[in-house]
Design an enzyme around this catalytic site. Sequence first.
Site, mmCIF file in Angstrom:
data_model
loop_
_atom_site.group_PDB
_atom_site.id
_atom_site.type_symbol
_atom_site.label_atom_id
_atom_site.label_comp_id
_atom_site.label_asym_id
_atom_site.label_seq_id
_atom_site.Cartn_x
_atom_site.Cartn_y
_atom_site.Cartn_z
ATOM 1 N N ARG A 1 0.838 -1.207 0.000
ATOM 2 C CA ARG A 1 0.000 0.000 0.000
ATOM 3 C C ARG A 1 0.866 1.248 0.000
ATOM 4 N NH1 ARG A 1 -3.285 -3.722 2.444
ATOM 5 N NH2 ARG A 1 -5.050 -4.187 1.066
ATOM 6 N N ASP B 1 0.026 -6.938 -3.216
ATOM 7 C CA ASP B 1 -1.357 -6.522 -3.004
ATOM 8 C C ASP B 1 -1.813 -5.746 -4.223
ATOM 9 O OD1 ASP B 1 -3.914 -5.745 -1.747
ATOM 10 O OD2 ASP B 1 -2.944 -6.435 0.089
ATOM 11 N N HIS C 1 -6.546 -9.593 -4.088
ATOM 12 C CA HIS C 1 -5.516 -8.608 -3.729
ATOM 13 C C HIS C 1 -4.348 -8.684 -4.718
ATOM 14 C CE1 HIS C 1 -7.132 -6.912 -0.030
ATOM 15 N NE2 HIS C 1 -7.464 -8.123 0.379
ATOM 16 N N ASP D 1 -7.283 -13.900 1.497
ATOM 17 C CA ASP D 1 -8.364 -13.125 2.107
ATOM 18 C C ASP D 1 -9.167 -12.327 1.081
ATOM 19 O OD1 ASP D 1 -5.953 -11.674 1.736
ATOM 20 O OD2 ASP D 1 -6.720 -10.041 2.965
ATOM 21 N N GLU D 2 -10.400 -12.059 1.461
ATOM 22 C CA GLU D 2 -11.236 -11.021 0.844
ATOM 23 C C GLU D 2 -11.420 -11.148 -0.674
ATOM 24 O OE1 GLU D 2 -10.803 -7.434 4.004
ATOM 25 O OE2 GLU D 2 -9.206 -7.511 2.536
ATOM 26 N N TRP E 1 -7.578 -13.367 11.626
ATOM 27 C CA TRP E 1 -7.587 -11.896 11.732
ATOM 28 C C TRP E 1 -8.961 -11.349 12.047
ATOM 29 C CZ3 TRP E 1 -9.853 -8.337 8.180
ATOM 30 C CH2 TRP E 1 -10.414 -8.903 7.028
ATOM 31 N N TYR F 1 -4.056 -5.109 15.045
ATOM 32 C CA TYR F 1 -3.961 -4.304 13.830
ATOM 33 C C TYR F 1 -3.394 -2.932 14.180
ATOM 34 C CZ TYR F 1 -5.792 -7.400 10.250
ATOM 35 O OH TYR F 1 -5.925 -8.406 9.338
ATOM 36 N N PHE F 2 -2.129 -2.764 13.869
ATOM 37 C CA PHE F 2 -1.439 -1.538 14.257
ATOM 38 C C PHE F 2 -1.634 -0.418 13.223
ATOM 39 C CE2 PHE F 2 1.937 -3.413 17.379
ATOM 40 C CZ PHE F 2 0.916 -3.931 18.137
ATOM 41 N N GLU G 1 -2.190 1.453 4.236
ATOM 42 C CA GLU G 1 -2.991 2.381 3.421
ATOM 43 C C GLU G 1 -2.778 3.829 3.861
ATOM 44 O OE1 GLU G 1 -4.101 -0.455 4.636
ATOM 45 O OE2 GLU G 1 -5.615 -1.388 3.355
HETATM 46 C C1 ACM Z 1 -6.789 -8.750 6.139
HETATM 47 O O1 ACM Z 1 -6.789 -7.847 6.981
HETATM 48 N N1 ACM Z 1 -7.497 -8.632 5.014
HETATM 49 C C2 ACM Z 1 -6.049 -9.983 6.336
#
Ligand code: ACM
Length: 777
Positions: free
Chosen positions: A178, A207, A282, A346-347, A413, A438-439, A490
């Site tokens: 990102r 990604d 991704h 993921d996603e 996660w 998640y930092f 991001e």
């Molecule tokens: C994630 O936060 N999509 C692994």
Amino acid sequence: MTNRFIPYIILLGFVFFLNSCAVKADKIYKESDIKIIPKVEKLQLNSGAFKFNEDTKFVVSNEAEKVVANILIEKFKTVANWDLQFTTKSPKNNYLEFKFNKALKAESYLLNVSKTAINIEASDNSGFLYAVQSLRQLLPPAIESKEKVTQVIWEIPSVQIEDGPRFKWRGLMLDLSRHFFDKNYVLETIDAIALLKMNVLHLHLVDDHGWRIEIKKYPKLTEVGAWRVDQEDVPWASRTKNNPDEKGTYGGFLTQEELKEIVAHAQSRGVDVVPEIEMPAHVSSAIAAYPELSCFEKPIGIPSGALWPITDIYCAGKEHTFHFLEDVLSEVMDIFPSKYIHIGGDEATKTNWETCKHCAKRIKDEGLHDVEELQSYFVKRIEKFINSKGKKLIGWDEILEGGLAPDATVMSWRGFKGGLEAAAQGHDVIMTPTGFCYFDYYQGTPKYEPVAAGPVTTLSKVYQFDPVVDTMTEAEANHVLGGQANVWAEHIPTESHSQYMIFPRLTALAETVWSTKKSRNWNDFSNRIPSMFKRFEYLGVNYAKSAYLVTSKVKSNPENKTVSLVLYNEFPESDIRYTLNGEDLNTNAVPFLSPIVIDKTTTVNASLFKNDKPVGIIFKDTIKFHNAVSSRVHYASNYHDRYQGSGAFNLVNTLRGSKNFRDGRWQAWLNKNAEITIDLETEKTINLVTIGSMENQGNAIFYPTKIEVWTSTNGKDFTIQNTINRAYLPNTESELKSFVIDLESHNARFVKVKISLNEKVRERGEGWIFVDEILID
Ligand code: ACM
Ligand code: ZN
């Protein structure tokens, strides 16, 4: 010399003697002087101390021990300009010796510091390394200085330490996609995490927003995939879609040579570098370079900002996709010696798979039921390949959907749920639940922080993380390899910003994955962390001071219709002082010792004080008091579980929400209208009702399109007093607004508000109403 001077000379000599005693008087150490993070398992403090000097020898028996010893030798070279030497035989005294002890567990060590010597025992290199990291933290913080320092005694209290990790996996993930961070930052990060005995650096190399690893067989992955159109001056969520033929200028990638250097340095610090090569989603960056990897082969631009849902994914039907991935993974496995390869997973929004002829054929040929099973087929096939090279696959918890690959390790996660499921199925898991790990999430009150994601995840919240869930059986708990912090980038454009998000939260996480659960103690941690802050200052690590910032919470007092205001920061013994109604903090502040009862509109200024002076950012808030404060609230339609604010009194507690809709100050209704009745208990004169609301259309949060206010004296018969209508308007901003509804002045005890969401918005599938306060004046 005449005799009459002799008494003076004796006196002078005596004064010198006294003085030198004062300098030499040995410091007496207390257990609270030992500030090691993460907390060591067993510590015994003895009297006296070991003093390093330019003659201190390092007794080593192999090259690996020299590499470990060099961490300290280089520090002394910098801070004291000493050239400390190795030897192979122990001298009588003044030495540090490494001894192999096969009875010790992996990564564990014994450290014995006496006045004459330092003895370290371990059964592996990591154990020796961790002993040295503890020694660093036993030395004065100035040991971390990047230049020579004078007038520091380089001594270590006499201690006996037995120490070892609770979990094998103590990780940090850096998202290089990102925003791109270069080799030097990665190397620096390895050193910084090694100080905390963290042992995994997970590199998110692929990604949508950039492909960050050189692959020799597919040069366009980095020629095209590593560069996106520069929209860095626009907020992430507002960046526009790019054309496929627009040339990218923001980005970068790591060459294979650079990655090998990173791996080698990490090995010297006991850190395993785990690469993540995302699939099947991704991967816009890969598809932009090679459109034939997707179902419909349509050229796409690499996105510069927010992308949702993620539909441009690899085609699971074409054999070409798998040949490509096997080629890529082969090069990856040649660079990274890690036992684990992370494949993301993921996603993925699989709408293309539903209409693609290649995917349809695959589903039919393999006897699969749906696209979820197609993803499972995808991951299982990749796992077979990875296993054939002697490696193990890790994926995000979505790889559970459609059936887990036989030997996969799950990175959980979306809370702990995926981890629980995987462990119950006998799979290894790594816990990285968003709410603790998640930092990229805020670490303090959003209005004082750079733009971040998610709800506020403070230092003390991270400290509450535990990778093992209480309900797990022993067998399931044994499948928990450990935990990891993830720094999605991001909103993190620079390296110093990245450090700001990681530190100090990683110190808390390090303790949760290294130290015993029994030893976890926030007050004790709070006493140790200032020493780490000094070390970070010497090291030039840009750590956040958010945990010191004063913030407030209120308690509703329905019995007398007031609220009690509490001022606090994250550390229990902070000196917080405040003034009310604009008085000067420098001259008039009083210590905050007990809750402040608020019964009228009040301005509060507050700060942390050090040496009687306010330090850092000043907390300023005006608490708007109104007729409904701490009144009973009845909900005809209940607010959503996810946004409960502070519960029953949230809408009448004076606290206003921020633009961060997860700040815990909002109540929200999903796809329905809100109907709320407030009982003032006695009749009051009412002129005005104000509804605090927000809009963030990107997250499906909309301003109400209609608000009705009804009142009643008996709670049964309500009369409508006023209505406001507001047409739905597209809005790309995140905004706060108070809707003010004027009423004819009248007396009432009950006030009912009906807040409506526009029908059209509701038809879109997801529409939220957010309310933080209902003020009645
Ligand atoms: C994630 O936060 N999509 C692994
Ligand atoms: Zn397809």
